[in-house]
Design a protein around this motif. Structure first.
Motif, PDB file in Angstrom:
ATOM      1  N   MET A 201       0.835  -1.202   0.000  1.00  0.00           N
ATOM      2  CA  MET A 201       0.000   0.000   0.000  1.00  0.00           C
ATOM      3  C   MET A 201       0.869   1.250   0.000  1.00  0.00           C
ATOM      4  O   MET A 201       1.870   1.314   0.711  1.00  0.00           O
ATOM      5  N   ILE A 202       0.426   2.248  -0.738  1.00  0.00           N
ATOM      6  CA  ILE A 202       1.211   3.478  -0.887  1.00  0.00           C
ATOM      7  C   ILE A 202       1.412   4.169   0.466  1.00  0.00           C
ATOM      8  O   ILE A 202       2.469   4.756   0.734  1.00  0.00           O
ATOM      9  N   SER A 203       0.408   4.057   1.337  1.00  0.00           N
ATOM     10  CA  SER A 203       0.505   4.754   2.619  1.00  0.00           C
ATOM     11  C   SER A 203       1.648   4.211   3.479  1.00  0.00           C
ATOM     12  O   SER A 203       2.262   4.961   4.244  1.00  0.00           O
ATOM     13  N   GLU A 204       1.919   2.909   3.365  1.00  0.00           N
ATOM     14  CA  GLU A 204       3.000   2.308   4.157  1.00  0.00           C
ATOM     15  C   GLU A 204       4.349   2.942   3.781  1.00  0.00           C
ATOM     16  O   GLU A 204       5.191   3.181   4.638  1.00  0.00           O
ATOM     17  N   TYR A 205       4.552   3.167   2.483  1.00  0.00           N
ATOM     18  CA  TYR A 205       5.810   3.745   2.025  1.00  0.00           C
ATOM     19  C   TYR A 205       5.844   5.244   2.285  1.00  0.00           C
ATOM     20  O   TYR A 205       6.876   5.797   2.678  1.00  0.00           O
ATOM     21  N   PHE A 206       4.694   5.897   2.043  1.00  0.00           N
ATOM     22  CA  PHE A 206       4.649   7.351   2.244  1.00  0.00           C
ATOM     23  C   PHE A 206       4.949   7.712   3.700  1.00  0.00           C
ATOM     24  O   PHE A 206       5.603   8.716   3.974  1.00  0.00           O
ATOM     25  N   SER A 207       4.471   6.863   4.623  1.00  0.00           N
ATOM     26  CA  SER A 207       4.669   7.166   6.043  1.00  0.00           C
ATOM     27  C   SER A 207       6.153   7.196   6.410  1.00  0.00           C
ATOM     28  O   SER A 207       6.542   7.832   7.398  1.00  0.00           O
ATOM     29  N   LEU A 208       6.983   6.520   5.631  1.00  0.00           N
ATOM     30  CA  LEU A 208       8.422   6.480   5.943  1.00  0.00           C
ATOM     31  C   LEU A 208       9.148   7.771   5.564  1.00  0.00           C
ATOM     32  O   LEU A 208      10.292   7.979   5.961  1.00  0.00           O
ATOM     33  N   ILE A 209       8.486   8.631   4.792  1.00  0.00           N
ATOM     34  CA  ILE A 209       9.142   9.869   4.355  1.00  0.00           C
ATOM     35  C   ILE A 209       9.280  10.854   5.521  1.00  0.00           C
ATOM     36  O   ILE A 209      10.298  11.517   5.679  1.00  0.00           O
ATOM     37  N   PHE A 210       8.231  10.902   6.356  1.00  0.00           N
ATOM     38  CA  PHE A 210       8.234  11.924   7.397  1.00  0.00           C
ATOM     39  C   PHE A 210       9.431  11.803   8.351  1.00  0.00           C
ATOM     40  O   PHE A 210      10.097  12.811   8.636  1.00  0.00           O
TER      41      PHE A 210
ATOM     42  N   TYR B 282      16.938   5.047   7.953  1.00  0.00           N
ATOM     43  CA  TYR B 282      16.468   3.753   7.445  1.00  0.00           C
ATOM     44  C   TYR B 282      17.324   2.545   7.809  1.00  0.00           C
ATOM     45  O   TYR B 282      16.911   1.410   7.556  1.00  0.00           O
ATOM     46  N   ILE B 283      18.496   2.762   8.386  1.00  0.00           N
ATOM     47  CA  ILE B 283      19.309   1.588   8.749  1.00  0.00           C
ATOM     48  C   ILE B 283      18.807   1.011  10.065  1.00  0.00           C
ATOM     49  O   ILE B 283      18.523   1.727  11.021  1.00  0.00           O
ATOM     50  N   SER B 284      18.666  -0.291  10.083  1.00  0.00           N
ATOM     51  CA  SER B 284      18.069  -0.979  11.212  1.00  0.00           C
ATOM     52  C   SER B 284      18.988  -0.969  12.431  1.00  0.00           C
ATOM     53  O   SER B 284      20.174  -1.234  12.325  1.00  0.00           O
ATOM     54  N   VAL B 285      18.380  -0.631  13.575  1.00  0.00           N
ATOM     55  CA  VAL B 285      19.104  -0.671  14.848  1.00  0.00           C
ATOM     56  C   VAL B 285      18.280  -1.530  15.791  1.00  0.00           C
ATOM     57  O   VAL B 285      17.177  -1.154  16.161  1.00  0.00           O
ATOM     58  N   GLY B 286      18.778  -2.695  16.149  1.00  0.00           N
ATOM     59  CA  GLY B 286      18.018  -3.587  17.022  1.00  0.00           C
ATOM     60  C   GLY B 286      16.748  -4.095  16.370  1.00  0.00           C
ATOM     61  O   GLY B 286      15.721  -4.233  17.032  1.00  0.00           O
ATOM     62  N   GLY B 287      16.805  -4.324  15.085  1.00  0.00           N
ATOM     63  CA  GLY B 287      15.653  -4.899  14.386  1.00  0.00           C
ATOM     64  C   GLY B 287      14.779  -3.880  13.685  1.00  0.00           C
ATOM     65  O   GLY B 287      14.059  -4.221  12.758  1.00  0.00           O
ATOM     66  N   LEU B 288      14.806  -2.638  14.153  1.00  0.00           N
ATOM     67  CA  LEU B 288      13.981  -1.599  13.529  1.00  0.00           C
ATOM     68  C   LEU B 288      14.832  -0.373  13.235  1.00  0.00           C
ATOM     69  O   LEU B 288      15.833  -0.128  13.913  1.00  0.00           O
TER      70      LEU B 288
ATOM     71  N   LEU C  17      -1.972   8.597   3.630  1.00  0.00           N
ATOM     72  CA  LEU C  17      -1.684   8.270   5.024  1.00  0.00           C
ATOM     73  C   LEU C  17      -2.357   6.962   5.427  1.00  0.00           C
ATOM     74  O   LEU C  17      -3.289   6.498   4.762  1.00  0.00           O
ATOM     75  N   VAL C  18      -1.907   6.409   6.536  1.00  0.00           N
ATOM     76  CA  VAL C  18      -2.429   5.120   7.005  1.00  0.00           C
ATOM     77  C   VAL C  18      -3.886   5.261   7.465  1.00  0.00           C
ATOM     78  O   VAL C  18      -4.701   4.373   7.264  1.00  0.00           O
ATOM     79  N   SER C  19      -4.198   6.384   8.071  1.00  0.00           N
ATOM     80  CA  SER C  19      -5.553   6.586   8.578  1.00  0.00           C
ATOM     81  C   SER C  19      -6.532   6.897   7.448  1.00  0.00           C
ATOM     82  O   SER C  19      -6.199   7.659   6.534  1.00  0.00           O
ATOM     83  N   PRO C  20      -7.750   6.353   7.512  1.00  0.00           N
ATOM     84  CA  PRO C  20      -8.753   6.712   6.511  1.00  0.00           C
ATOM     85  C   PRO C  20      -9.561   7.955   6.887  1.00  0.00           C
ATOM     86  O   PRO C  20     -10.517   8.282   6.214  1.00  0.00           O
ATOM     87  N   ASN C  21      -9.174   8.625   7.977  1.00  0.00           N
ATOM     88  CA  ASN C  21      -9.949   9.764   8.466  1.00  0.00           C
ATOM     89  C   ASN C  21      -9.306  11.076   8.015  1.00  0.00           C
ATOM     90  O   ASN C  21      -8.123  11.313   8.250  1.00  0.00           O
ATOM     91  N   PHE C  22     -10.086  11.948   7.392  1.00  0.00           N
ATOM     92  CA  PHE C  22      -9.576  13.220   6.855  1.00  0.00           C
ATOM     93  C   PHE C  22      -8.922  14.073   7.942  1.00  0.00           C
ATOM     94  O   PHE C  22      -7.930  14.756   7.699  1.00  0.00           O
ATOM     95  N   PHE C  23      -9.476  14.032   9.151  1.00  0.00           N
ATOM     96  CA  PHE C  23      -8.931  14.884  10.200  1.00  0.00           C
ATOM     97  C   PHE C  23      -7.549  14.431  10.661  1.00  0.00           C
ATOM     98  O   PHE C  23      -6.795  15.218  11.243  1.00  0.00           O
ATOM     99  N   ASP C  24      -7.221  13.162  10.404  1.00  0.00           N
ATOM    100  CA  ASP C  24      -5.854  12.702  10.677  1.00  0.00           C
ATOM    101  C   ASP C  24      -4.869  13.238   9.646  1.00  0.00           C
ATOM    102  O   ASP C  24      -3.656  13.124   9.832  1.00  0.00           O
TER     103      ASP C  24
END
Lengths: 389, 214
Positions: B1-10, B49-55, B165-172
Motif C-alpha cells: 500500500m502506498i501509505s505504508e511507504y509514504f509514512s516512511l518519508i516523514f 532507514y538503517i536498522s538498529v536492534g531490528g527496527l 496516510l495510514v488513517s482513513p480519516n480526513f482529520f488525521d
C-alpha cells in the motif's frame, strides 16, 4: 499571487473536494449508511426435539507462575473451534503472548496450545516497536475470514494500547502479517476490545471497542474487509457513564442492544444497557440493568426466541462466581438460571460466548490459571430453567 | 500500500530538520554551507532507514506516532526549506498562524474525541461532511488573501484523495499529536520572545550561539 493563479488554485480546490463529495453519493458507498443490515445466522433448531446437553473442558493446563486471561472462541473450517487467550507472568508483562488451541467438534478434544503471537513477532510483522500484548478477540466474517484483533502497547500500560489485526483464510492454520488500526487522532491512544462483533451485509462487520485514555467510553468500529486490507470507520457508541467493553445483541435487521461493563468506582454497580435502532449511528441514553456487577468483563448472546442469555459475575464485590442469567424483554428484567462457578476467593471471569450450530460455546478465565470451555444447548437451558421454577 | 511507504518519508524529513538545526547551532564557519546541504540529506538516509536492534529510527518514530499528518509534513518542510534552498517557504508569521490553527483545530478535535465535548467531530472525518466544507472555505480564503498556507491546506485534501496516510480519516491528515506538540512549542517560543522584547526592549540572544551558517 496573480489572478489566474488564484483562479487555477480555486478550481483545483473544488475538484479535490469533489472527490470525497461524489464518493459519498455513490450507491452502496462504504460507511454507516442506510444500505447495511445485520445478517442474522440461521438458527438450526430451537430447543424442541433436542435433548439437554452440557459438557465441560479445559482448553489448557495450568503452569506454575503463568496466568492466562481474556479468552475468545470462534468456529473455523474443518468442524473445529479456535480458542485464543493471552498468557504470561502477569497482565501487561512483556512476556505475555497470545495463545491458541483448536477444539475438534467430532472428537471433543482440545489440541495442545500453541503460541499464535509474541510481542517480538508482532513487532517484526508490523515493522514497529511492540513491547507488550493484551486482549485478543477471534471473530468470523461472512466471507470465510477469521480475524484476530489484538491490543498491543509500545509504552505504558492498559491506557496506552492500540489495536491491530491479523486475518486467516484457512481456518486459523496460517495468518496474514499484523496490521495496525489508526483509531485515535492523538498518538493513536488508546483503544481496546473484549467482545465479538456483529456480521453485516456487504461483507462488513461491526466490532465493539472502547477507550480508556482520559475518560472511559465505548466505540463502534465498522469494518469492510478488502483485498488491500481492512477499511474501517470509528464511531462513538456511548460516551457517558464509563460504559466500556460493550457486548452487542442484534435486534432485527438494524437494531442493536448493547450491554456494558460499568467502569465507575461505585460500590454498588450495575451492568449498563443502551439500544440503537439504526445500526449504531444513534443510541438511547444509558440505563442500569438489574444485574449486579463487580467491574469485570461479561458476555451476552441471543437465544432462538429473542431472549438474551448473559454470563456475568453476579456480585457487587468480586469475580468469585460465574452465573448464567436470562432476559425475555430485551434486557429490562433478568432471572438467574444457573451458577456455573462459585468459590470464594477464586476468580472466574471474562466470559466469551458464541452459538455454533445447536450449541453454545462458553469460554472463561478459570482461577487465572486455565481457560475453561463449557458447551450446552437451549434444551439444557430450558431444563435448568424448569428446575429453577 | 502506498501509505505504508509514504509514512516512511516523514521521519527522514524530521531527522534532516534535527540535523540542520543542530549544525546551525554548533557549526563554526559559513564556508561549510553547501557542503552540509548535500551531506545532511545523505547521512539522514542512513540514520533514518538503517536498522538498529531490528527496527530503523523511522520505524521507532512511527511506533510512537503511526500517522504523521500532512500538517506535520508541511511544518517540517517549511522548517527544512530555508536550510536547503536559502529562502523561506513560509514566513515566521505564516508559521505562527499555522501553529495557532493547528493548536485550535487539535484542541477541538481532541476534546471531541476524548469525550470532553458532546459532539463527535472525528467520526465525521471518514466521509464528506460539514468539516470538509469549512476546510474548503478556509482554503479558498487563504488562496484569495495570498496566504501561502493555502498550499498546505490544498495538500490536506489532495493527500486524502490519494490515500497517502495510514488513517482513513480526513482529520488525521490535518493534525496529529506531534504537530500539536511542535505547534505548542513554537507558540511558546514566540510568546517568550515577545515577552522578552516587551520587558527588555530588544530581542533575546537566539540560537545559533555561534556564527550563523545557514
Amino acid at each position: 499571487m496573480n489572478l489566474s493563479r488564484k483562479v487555477f488554485l480555486s478550481i483545483l480546490l473544488v475538484l479535490l473536494y469533489l472527490v470525497p463529495f461524489l464518493q459519498k453519493q455513490v450507491p452502496g458507498a462504504k460507511g454507516f449508511g442506510e444500505g447495511l443490515k445485520i445478517l442474522i445466522p440461521e438458527q438450526e433448531t430451537g430447543p424442541e426435539g433436542q435433548s439437554p446437553y452440557f459438557a465441560e473442558y479445559f482448553v489448557n493446563e495450568a503452569r506454575p507462575g503463568v496466568m492466562c486471561h481474556v479468552s475468545s472462541i470462534a468456529p473455523t473450517q474443518g468442524h473445529k473451534l479456535l480458542c485464543i487467550w493471552y498468557a504470561g507472568t502477569r497482565e501487561a508483562a512483556s512476556d505475555v503472548a497470545i495463545y491458541g488451541a483448536f477444539f475438534d467438534l467430532k472428537l471433543k478434544t482440545w489440541s495442545a496450545p500453541q503460541v499464535l503471537l509474541t510481542p517480538e513477532q508482532s513487532s517484526r510483522e508490523l515493522r514497529r516497536l511492540v513491547r507488550k500484548l493484551g486482549n485478543a478477540v477471534a471473530f468470523n466474517d461472512s466471507r470465510g475470514g477469521l480475524w484476530l484483533f489484538y491490543a498491543a502497547m509500545v509504552y505504558g500500560g492498559w491506557s496506552a494500547t492500540s489495536l491491530h489485526y491479523k486475518v486467516s483464510w484457512d481456518g486459523g492454520l496460517t495468518w496474514s502479517p499484523s496490521r495496525k488500526l489508526v483509531l485515535s487522532p492523538f498518538f493513536n491512544l488508546t483503544n481496546n476490545l473484549k467482545n465479538q462483533g456483529i456480521i453485516l451485509s456487504q461483507g462488513a462487520f461491526l466490532l465493539p471497542v472502547y477507550q480508556e485514555f482520559i475518560y472511559k467510553f465505548s466505540q463502534l468500529l465498522l469494518c469492510f474487509p478488502g483485498k488491500s486490507g481492512l477499511y474501517y470507520e470509528l464511531r462513538p457508541l456511548i460516551k457517558d457513564g464509563s460504559a466500556i467493553q460493550p457486548s452487542l445483541i442484534p435486534v432485527g435487521p438494524r437494531g442493536l442492544t448493547a450491554f456494558f461493563r460499568n467502569g465507575t468506582n461505585s460500590p454498588a454497580r450495575f451492568i449498563l444497557r443502551a439500544v440503537s435502532s439504526d445500526l449504531g449511528r444513534t443510541w438511547s441514553d444509558l440505563t442500569p440493568t438489574t444485574l449486579p456487577h463487580p467491574g469485570s468483563g461479561m458476555a451476552m448472546t441471543s437465544l432462538a426466541e429473542g431472549a438474551i442469555l448473559g454470563v456475568i459475575n453476579h456480585s457487587f464485590k468480586d469475580r468469585s462466581n460465574l452465573t448464567l442469567v436470562l432476559s425475555r424483554d430485551g434486557g429490562a428484567t433478568w432471572e438467574t438460571l444457573k451458577t456455573l462457578e462459585n468459590a470464594p476467593g477464586r476468580e472466574y471471569s471474562y466470559p466469551f460466548i458464541i452459538k455454533y450450530r445447536n450449541n453454545f460455546h462458553l469460554t472463561y478465565t478459570y482461577e487465572r490459571q486455565r481457560i475453561k470451555h463449557v458447551v450446552f444447548n437451549e434444551a439444557w437451558l430450558k431444563s435448568i430453567k424448569g428446575n429453577n421454577d | 500500500m502506498i501509505s505504508e511507504y509514504f509514512s516512511l518519508i516523514f521521519p527522514y524529513l524530521l531527522i534532516n530538520w534535527v540535523f540542520f538545526s543542530l549544525i546551525t547551532c554548533l557549526a563554526q564557519t559559513e564556508s561549510r554551507q553547501n557542503y552540509f546541504k548535500f551531506l545532511v540529506p545523505f547521512i539522514s538516509v542512513f540514520v533514518a532507514y538503517i536498522s538498529v536492534g531490528g527496527l530503523s529510527i523511522s520505524e521507532y518514530l512511527l511506533s510512537i506516532n503511526p500517522n504523521f499528518s500532512i500538517g506535520s509534513y508541511g511544518f517540517v518542510v517549511a522548517r527544512l526549506f530555508p536550510y536547503i534552498f536559502n529562502k523561506n517557504l513560509l514566513s515566521e508569521n505564516d508559521v505562527t498562524v499555522f501553529s495557532v490553527w493547528n493548536l485550535i483545530f487539535s484542541l477541538i478535535l481532541y476534546a471531541s474525541y476524548f469525550n470532553l465535548l458532546r459532539y463527535d467531530i472525528y467520526g465525521t472525518g471518514y466521509h464528506f461532511s460539514g468539516g470538509f466544507v469549512i476546510l474548503a472555505i478556509l482554503t479558498l480564503l487563504f488562496i484569495w488573501i495570498n496566504c501561502k498556507l493555502s498550499l498546505i491546506f490544498l495538500a490536506y485534501i489532495a493527500a486524502f484523495d490519494l490515500g497517502l496516510l495510514v488513517s482513513p480519516n480526513f482529520f488525521d491528515y490535518i493534525t496529529d499529536g506531534f504537530l500539536f506538540l511542535v505547534s505548542v512549542i513554537h507558540l511558546g517560543y514566540m510568546a517568550w520572545i515577545r515577552g522578552w522584547q516587551w520587558f527588555h526592549g530588544a530581542s533575546p540572544r537566539r540560537f545559533p550561539l555561534k556564527k550563523q551558517v545557514f
